[in-house]
Every structure is written in C-alpha cells, then in structure tokens.
Design a protein around this motif. Structure first.
Motif, PDB file in Angstrom:
ATOM      1  N   HIS A   1     -13.424  26.311 -60.183  1.00 20.24           N
ATOM      2  CA  HIS A   1     -14.339  27.513 -59.966  1.00 20.24           C
ATOM      3  C   HIS A   1     -14.568  28.595 -60.973  1.00 20.24           C
ATOM      4  O   HIS A   1     -13.525  28.869 -61.497  1.00 20.24           O
TER       5      HIS A   1
ATOM      6  N   CYS B   1      -9.718  28.659 -47.942  1.00 18.96           N
ATOM      7  CA  CYS B   1      -8.892  29.042 -49.004  1.00 18.96           C
ATOM      8  C   CYS B   1      -9.739  30.093 -49.708  1.00 18.96           C
ATOM      9  O   CYS B   1      -9.213  30.673 -50.943  1.00 18.96           O
TER      10      CYS B   1
ATOM     11  N   VAL C   1      -9.960  21.879 -51.505  1.00 21.52           N
ATOM     12  CA  VAL C   1     -10.056  20.254 -51.315  1.00 21.52           C
ATOM     13  C   VAL C   1     -11.166  19.823 -52.236  1.00 21.52           C
ATOM     14  O   VAL C   1     -11.562  18.620 -52.265  1.00 21.52           O
ATOM     15  N   TYR C   2     -11.666  20.802 -53.331  1.00 23.27           N
ATOM     16  CA  TYR C   2     -12.711  20.692 -54.296  1.00 23.27           C
ATOM     17  C   TYR C   2     -13.970  19.881 -53.623  1.00 23.27           C
ATOM     18  O   TYR C   2     -14.591  18.890 -54.345  1.00 23.27           O
TER      19      TYR C   2
ATOM     20  N   TYR D   1     -18.590  22.684 -51.229  1.00 25.47           N
ATOM     21  CA  TYR D   1     -19.286  23.295 -50.412  1.00 25.47           C
ATOM     22  C   TYR D   1     -19.500  24.643 -50.783  1.00 25.47           C
ATOM     23  O   TYR D   1     -20.729  25.292 -50.203  1.00 25.47           O
TER      24      TYR D   1
HETATM   25  S1  SF4 Z   1     -14.265  23.319 -53.135  1.00 29.91           S
HETATM   26 FE1  SF4 Z   1     -14.550  23.366 -50.777  1.00 29.91          FE
HETATM   27  S2  SF4 Z   1     -12.367  23.751 -50.571  1.00 29.91           S
HETATM   28 FE2  SF4 Z   1     -12.437  24.540 -52.524  1.00 29.91          FE
HETATM   29  S3  SF4 Z   1     -13.045  26.583 -52.202  1.00 29.91           S
HETATM   30 FE3  SF4 Z   1     -15.188  25.505 -52.383  1.00 29.91          FE
HETATM   31  S4  SF4 Z   1     -15.580  25.131 -50.461  1.00 29.91           S
HETATM   32 FE4  SF4 Z   1     -13.468  25.502 -50.223  1.00 29.91          FE
END
Ligand code: SF4
Ligand code: SF4
Ligand code: SF4
Ligand code: SF4
Ligand code: FES
Lengths: 537, 215
Positions: B84, B110, B138-139, B142
């Motif tokens: 991210h 998280c 968990v990638y 969302y």
């Molecule tokens: S990718 Fe999914 S698990 Fe990872 S921070 Fe974003 S919403 Fe949360």
C-alpha cells in the motif's frame, strides 16, 4: 376542561386506526405502523413544519400535505406509500441536498444521519443540480461543547426551538434568507448552557456535532447499553456508547472505553434530554481508576492479590469480633452504590454485628430548575429506603479521637467533603482504614487497604433517583483491570467471616431485597423494565 | 453437536472410502514414465527455444528463464495488488480524510487510523497516524475499493515484505506516504503522529525506482 378527548378513526395505508382528537397525521401514521419520515418534527418541541419531508397523500386534497402539522380528522384516508407521496418526498430530499456538501467521509454524523438514511431509502442517485453550491462557515465552534457546520444544516430549526423552548436561553437563530439562510449563534453569544449538548442529539444531520466526541470514534464502532446517568440524583435515563471494537482497535481514543453518553427517552424523568454535566461527566470511568488491591498496612505500599486483601480485613474483623469490640468498627457506604450493593452490605454488617453503618453523599454541586440536581448522589434515596443512616461526620470524629479501630469507606473521597485535615487526622487514629472504590484520590491514598471496585457502567443493578424511582442499570463494560463488583467483594468477605451470603447475580439479590425490604416490596426487574418504577412512599 | 467434530469424522470416513488402485496403477511404472515425459518435454522445448532465440527465430514464443531475484525483478501487471501507499495532495498532506472506510472494511482489521483536525475547514479531517500491519494484511484490496478519496492505493509494485520480526512488517504513516524510504533493518515508528505541517516537511522523495518493473 379535563374532558377525555374525542376518539376519531382514520384509514392509513388501508389500516384503520383510532386516535384521540387533536392527534396529528404523523402521530397517527406512527400508531398505524406506517412511519413517515421527518426532520423538523420532534415530539418534545413545537411544530414548525418547514422541512416538508413528511409529505403524505390525503385522499380528497389536491396537494400533498405535511403529516406533522395536519390534524387527523375523522374518516380521513391517508396514503404514505403511494407513487405521488414517494415522488414528492424524493423531490423534497433533492431540494434539501441542493447546497449540501459531500462531507459524509469527514462528517461525524455519518452512520446515524437521517439525511443519509432517507436518501438511501428514497434517493435519486443522479443529482439534477448543476449550479455551484453555496459556501457557508464550516467547523465553527459555537460553544464549549458544540461544533457547527452551516453547510450541512437543513434548516429544520430544531436546535433553535430547543434553545427557545427547552433551555430557554435563545442563543441560536436562523439568519439571512433563501439560499443564504444559515443557522448561527446570536451576535455576541455562544451556545453555552447546562443543556447545550442536546442540540447535537436533535440535529438530524451533521450540522451540529459534539466537540467532545469529534473524530474520536466512528459511530458504527459503538455498542450501546441502557443505563442511568450517575451525575446527579435526577438519574436521567441514558445509553452508554462504548467502543465495541476495542479489542481489535485499541488505538481509538487512546484505548478509552466509553465514547459518549446519550439521553434515552423516559417521560417521567428526563424526557428526551440530559444535562451537559452528566453528558460529559463520564471520564472517570476510564481515567484515574484503581486497578489493583494495595496494602499499606505495614511498611512500604505494595500491590496484593484479592485473597491477601480480603484476608487481612477479615482477620482484623474476626479479631475484633472475638474481642467483642465490633463497636469500634465503622462503615461508610456510599450513595454511588447500587441498591443491590447496599443491601448486601447492610446484611453483611448486620449479621456480623457492626452497628455503625452509614452512607455518605458526595458534595453538593450546581443545580438548576430543569433536570440538574444539587445532590450529586445517584442512589441516596435508595440508601434511605434501605434504612441506612446518613453522614460519615460522626464516625470521622470518633476515629480522630481514637475511638475507632477500623473504618471501611466506600467510593466517596471524604477529603473533598470534610476537608483534608479531618481525614488525615482520622486515618492517624485508626488501626485499619479500608477504602473500597473506583477512582484514585486522597482518601484512597490514605487507606491502609485499597480494594478496587467497579463503576456503575460495569455493574448490573438498580439505582433510586431523587423522586424515589427505582431504575435499572446494565453493565456496558467489564470490570476495569482487577476491580470487582462491590457486592461480590462483600460476599467474599462474608465467606471469610462465616456469614452465609451467597447470591449468584444481581437479579437474585434484587429478588431477595424486594422480599425483605418493605420499601421495595413487590418490585422486580421485570416491573422496573426500561423506565423504572416509583418506590412506595 | 460440534460441527467441526462432524467435519473431521466425515473426512476420516471419506479417506476410508478411497478407491483401490488397479493393477496397472500399482506397478507405478507408467506414472514414472509420464512424469519423465513432462520434465523432458519442458527441457527440450526450452533448450530448443533458447537456441532458436539466439538465432533470431521464434522470438514470439517465450522460453522459461530463472529470474535472478533480488538483482532482477519480474515484470508485474500494473493491476497487481502490491504494497500500500497513501497518496498526497499537492501540498504534501495526505489525501486521506480519516473517514475510516478502509479501517472498517478491512477483513484483517490491520489498519489503524487516528484522526486529527486539518487547518483548512474545507478539508477538516486528516489522519494523525495511519498504520498498516502487513503481517496481518491479506492483500484483498478492499481498502482501495472502499476509499472515497483515492487516498490509498496498492500500486507500489513492492511485494517484498520480508523482515526479521513481525514489527518489521509494520507500515507507519511516513513509510506509507513515501514508500521505500525506510531501510530494511530500521524499525517502524508505530503509531507515529504527524501534524499537517510536519507532513509538508516530510522528504518529498521522488518515488524510488519501483522494484518489480523488471528494470
Ligand atoms: S488489502 Fe485487505 S487486508 Fe490488507 S489492509 Fe487492505 S483491506 Fe486490509
Ligand atoms: S450531514 Fe449526513 S449527509 Fe450530510 S455530510 Fe454529514 S453524514 Fe453526510
Ligand atoms: S443545525 Fe441541525 S437542528 Fe439546527 S436547523 Fe440545522 S439541521 Fe436543524
Ligand atoms: S478510506 Fe481512504 S480516505 Fe478513508 S481513511 Fe481509508 S485511506 Fe483515508
Ligand atoms: S417533519 Fe413535517 S415538515 Fe418537517
């Protein structure tokens, strides 16, 4: 003219309802279980009829009518779900949203916003408005507790009517006309009265938000538990809103548990309102709490286990009992304890043979002639009804003269009531000063044994308000750190001293209390329900 | 009563119901030959294609290569969900308005955001701290889907989150705003809180050459 109002019958969405004459269509619709949306209508305020969202079709009238201001009439046929009604409502919503900013992501109201709710129910998702929106002041603190965002206001005037009719302070008004109309405080004033927090509750949108709650927690993280405000003896009915997600989101508000208090409707106590002192007086639940049993009996203070603490007190009491010196034991209960706690304490000390059991109120404080009471004890009436004498003054004097060996103080900081010197003097004359309470203060620091106990938000039980209304509180939170409920601690003590007291939970205590105490005869949690029951005079 | 127990029992019964092997299967030789066939097919195919590529033939037929990670990185699709980052406004403050949509939707819980006041009342809200625990993430992406402000993206093309401890997989707001500025062996500043003016003073590093573009 106290004649019973005439009953009238009307048809709403094909259902027939009978209501007293003088009822509005909106109230009749509610009774018929065909709820009509509304913004400006509030059952506790005068009717303004300016938001127009409550439009309904009344057969025989050419135009849609506002349900909140139209009196119901005999034989009326009302339609709340016809196409005409729905399209009218949609158009009104669109008008309300013309100058409304797209603020939901930053708006504290999001999640409990009536504009969002009705829009999702009725909305047109493609706005037809192409012109630029009016800019108005944003994030303006209009008083110590309230933040105004004039752009989000839908000009329902609920807040203005509240300050005019309920708090009678008149700080708010609507200024300018047309597109430029905006809500604001009168020149040179600020929204600062004992009840200013209520405008946040009644504002159906995010125009007025709470500065204390601001950005602290999203509303969908909140859990709500019905309870009673312990700020004063009025006992306003409230909901405790706490961080339900604390386990996973410990970063919210630095890990505090209680996020805010909201009033809960009770026609006999506080109606829809509560005072600011109570509303913002919840910090003690998470701040400055006693966390562990502490012993300062001999030598340096140290933390101890519950068994060590209770054993020490138990041994001392046993010794005095065997020496027939129980008249040198004093107990200062508190008007912050629940009826259940007081009852268990009363039984324990009565069976032990300790006679000098009194209760102490906190110091009197501010009051007004609406809700706020000078007496800040949530359960003084309950203690009186249980026949417990009042005031710790005599016991303190005895202690200072060395006529007491053990003094067991509950919850109250006696130093704020009687002055620091008196408490220090009394502590010096005592062999054992036990403090059982929730928060750390001078009395707790002087005590030889400190037993941490749960606050009301962590307890099941009942409190009796100034009118003698027994009201139920529910545990919103688990006990803080190692603290325990007061009656549980006393029951532990009873076991050490061979007194038979073993209630499994608060309802069992109350059942026994209702059976044994004449003032509480015939009461039960079922009867008390959400709204409380008056004690027999 | 216990559904988990029932499921386990079911599995054990299913295992017992396994079909018995035929004689042909039990001699195993055909299966061994089949395996050898697949391996050697790849071997000969790659050998042929690599030689052919040298000669300028069959250039459109890719042959397998070993990527010399980490000196060399694979070219990934821009749509791949990678580590991210938080996007910035022109003045260097985060675009994020701390609406907690991503925090709410995150199935791994998280994301940890603490909101603060932005000096501009038209922005109003800004995160003071913004942390993602990649050890839990968990990638799913969302968070990116939920964001109303295009403030969080998963397009850094970084997927190397190896660390010596779980703490090393923690992204603080500085690292999220400027991906790649924290060294591999530096510990994260968990829950570090910054004011809008401090955001503006953060090093405006040109994004480090994104790993994973293969160049
Ligand atoms: S990718 Fe999914 S698990 Fe990872 S921070 Fe974003 S919403 Fe949360
Ligand atoms: S008042 Fe309601 S609709 Fe308006 S920005 Fe706030 S949450 Fe959104
Ligand atoms: S501030 Fe809220 S309560 Fe007051 S007029 Fe505007 S929308 Fe209504
Ligand atoms: S959804 Fe976007 S704007 Fe909202 S908190 Fe997450 S990153 Fe920030
Ligand atoms: S609720 Fe009827 S006009 Fe506002």
């Amino acid at each position: 003219m106290a004649e019973t109002p005439k009953q009238i019958t009307l048809t709403i969405d094909g259902k027939t309802v009978t209501v007293p004459d003088g009822t509005t269509v909106l109230q009749a619709c509610e009774k018929a279980n065909s709820p009509v949306p509304f913004y400006c209508y509030h059952p506790g305020l005068s009717i303004a009829g300016n938001c127009r969202i409550c439009l309904v079709e009344i057969v025989g009238t050419p135009k849609l009518q506002i349900a909140c201001y139209t009196p119901a009439a005999n034989g009326m046929v009302v339609n709340t779900t016809s196409d005409k009604t729905l399209s009218g409502r949609r158009d009104v919503l669109e008008f309300l949203l013309i100058n409304h900013p797209l603020d939901c992501p930053v708006c504290d109201q999001a999640g409990e916003c009536w504009l969002q709710d009705y829009y999702m129910q009725h909305g047109l998702y493609d706005p037809k408005f192409n012109e630029t929106k009016q800019k108005k002041p944003k994030a303006v603190p209009i008083g110590p507790t309230v933040m105004l965002d004039a752009e989000r206001c839908i000009l329902c005037s609920r807040c203005v009517r509240f300050t005019d009719e309920i708090s009678k302070t008149g700080e708010l008004g609507i200024f300018n006309r047309g597109d430029h109309a905006e809500v604001g405080v009168q020149p040179g004033k600020e929204l600062n009265n004992n009840y200013s927090g209520n405008v946040v509750d009644i504002c159906p949108v995010g125009a007025l938000t709470d500065r204390d709650f601001r950005f602290k927690c999203r509303v969908w993280y909140l859990g709500a538990t019905n309870s009673v405000c312990t700020g004063c003896s009025r006992g306003c009915n409230i909901q405790i809103h706490y961080n339900r997600e604390r386990q996973w989101r410990p970063h919210i508000a630095n890990g505090e548990r209680v996020m805010r208090l909201k009033p809960r409707y009770n026609p006999d106590v506080n109606k829809w309102w509560m005072c600011d002192e109570g509303r913002y007086g919840y910090k003690f639940i998470d701040e400055n709490r006693l966390t562990q049993v502490q012993l300062r009996h001999q030598g340096a203070p140290k933390t101890a286990t519950w068994d060590e603490g209770v054993d020490l007190i138990g041994a001392t009491l046993k010794r005095l009992r065997d020496a027939k010196q129980l008249d040198q034991v004093g107990v200062v209960l508190s008007s912050h304890l629940t009826n259940e706690d007081l009852f268990v304490a009363k039984r324990l000390f009565a069976e032990l043979g300790v006679r000098q059991v009194v209760f102490q109120r906190p110091k009197n404080g501010a009051s007004d002639n609406f809700l706020l009471q000078a007496d800040k004890s949530p359960n003084a009436k309950g203690a009186q009804a249980l026949g417990i004498a009042e005031s710790a003054e005599g016991l303190l004097e005895k202690a200072a003269k060395g006529q007491l060996k053990v003094l067991w103080v509950f919850t109250q900081d006696l130093s704020t009531i009687f002055g620091e010197a008196k408490i220090r003097e009394a502590a010096k004359g005592l062999e054992l000063l036990v403090f059982q309470g929730t928060n750390d203060h001078l009395t707790a620091q002087l005590a030889h044994v400190v037993l941490p106990s749960a606050v009301c938000a962590e307890k099941d039980g009942t409190l009796t308000n100034v009118d003698g209304r027994v009201q139920r509180i529910h545990a919103a939170l688990g006990p803080w750190a190692q603290s325990r409920g007061d009656w549980e601690i006393m029951q532990d003590m009873a076991a050490r001293l061979g007194v038979a007291l073993s209630y499994p939970d608060a309802p069992a205590i109350f059942a026994d209390l209702a059976a044994r105490e004449p003032a509480f005869n015939g009461l039960s949690y079922q009867l008390i329900g959400d709204q409380g029951v008056l004690l027999k005079a | 009563m216990s559904t988990l127990g029932e499921q386990l029992l079911h599995r054990i019964r299913d295992a017992h119901k396994r079909r018995t092997l035929t004689w042909w299967e039990r001699i195993y030789l055909p299966a061994i030959a089949q395996g050898l066939w697949i391996t050697s097919m790849h071997f000969w195919r790659n050998l042929f294609l690599h030689i052919a590529h040298r000669l300028g033939l069959f250039r459109d037929q890719p042959a397998s290569v070993t990527i010399q990670y980490p000196d060399q990185r694979r070219i990934t699709s821009p749509r791949l969900r990678t580590r991210h980052r938080l996007t910035k406004r022109e003045d260097g403050t985060p675009r994020c308005v701390a609406c907690m949509m991503c925090e709410t939707v995150c199935p791994a819980r998280c994301i940890y955001i603490v909101a603060g006041e932005h000096p501009d009342p038209n922005v109003e809200k800004v995160p003071k701290s913004f942390d993602i625990d990649l050890g839990k993430c968990v990638y799913c992406g969302y968070c990116v889907e939920a964001c109303p402000e295009d403030a969080i993206r998963m397009d850094t093309q970084r997927h190397d989150i190896a660390a010596y401890s779980r703490d090393g997989m923690w992204l603080d707001i500085k690292e999220l705003l400027n991906p790649g500025t924290r060294q591999f062996n530096e510990p994260p500043e968990k829950f570090v809180q910054l004011t809008p003016s401090e955001f503006r003073q953060l090093p405006q590093t040109p994004p480090p050459p994104p790993p994973g573009t293969g160049r």
